[in-house]
Design a protein around this motif. Structure first.
Motif, PDB file in Angstrom:
ATOM      1  N   ALA A 178      21.447  83.434   4.561  1.00  0.00           N
ATOM      2  CA  ALA A 178      22.431  84.107   5.420  1.00  0.00           C
ATOM      3  C   ALA A 178      22.906  83.139   6.506  1.00  0.00           C
ATOM      4  N   GLU A 216      25.680  86.157   1.682  1.00  0.00           N
ATOM      5  CA  GLU A 216      25.457  87.570   1.997  1.00  0.00           C
ATOM      6  C   GLU A 216      24.570  88.190   0.934  1.00  0.00           C
ATOM      7  N   ASN A 217      23.845  89.207   1.312  1.00  0.00           N
ATOM      8  CA  ASN A 217      23.018  89.943   0.357  1.00  0.00           C
ATOM      9  C   ASN A 217      23.939  90.766  -0.533  1.00  0.00           C
ATOM     10  N   VAL A 268      21.954  86.732  -3.548  1.00  0.00           N
ATOM     11  CA  VAL A 268      22.819  86.324  -2.450  1.00  0.00           C
ATOM     12  C   VAL A 268      24.065  85.674  -3.019  1.00  0.00           C
ATOM     13  N   LEU A 309      16.321  85.318   2.359  1.00  0.00           N
ATOM     14  CA  LEU A 309      17.568  85.967   2.749  1.00  0.00           C
ATOM     15  C   LEU A 309      18.026  85.455   4.115  1.00  0.00           C
TER      16      LEU A 309
END
Length: 125
Positions: free
Chosen positions: A22, A27-28, A41, A18
């Motif tokens: 990122a 983005e999650n 993601v 992550l």
């Protein structure tokens, strides 16, 4: 909903995955990795899924996918400022080139060894 496919790639460490993605502008889009033991993601219309596999060898995994983007050169330049070669995991960015099959593409290897090829239809195609 239109048809689509989403790759599910292995991750040695979902939190690290992550953090890595990122830093590339993803983005999650799911729960916290420790809640599902799974990670989703996304970046624009791109979505990648990861499943925890602590035993995956980043120097030998076969995890791979292809991302079609509007401008591979522009994205490569942006990611070049972020991705640092890592000999332990093989993580690296491979510069763009024109292919014989009409794509302008580059490659990213993440910290779990997944090969993410990124391309745009070449202007010369």
């Amino acid at each position: 909903m239109s048809e689509r496919a989403v790759p599910i790639l292995p991750s040695r460490d979902l939190e690290q995955t992550l953090e890595f993605y990122a830093s590339l502008g993803f983005e999650n889009r799911g729960a916290a990795p420790d809640e599902w033991d799974y990670l989703i993601v996304g970046r624009g219309g791109i979505e990648l899924h990861f499943v925890r596999d602590e035993d995956v060898d980043p120097l030998a995994t076969a995890g791979t996918c292809y991302l079609f983007v509007d401008n591979a050169d522009e994205l490569f330049r942006a990611w070049s400022d972020v991705v640092v070669d890592d000999l332990e995991t093989g993580s690296r960015l491979i510069p763009p080139s024109d292919t014989e099959y009409g794509m302008r593409e580059f490659a990213l290897v993440d910290r779990s060894g997944n090969l993410v090829r990124v391309g745009t239809v070449s202007a010369t195609a």
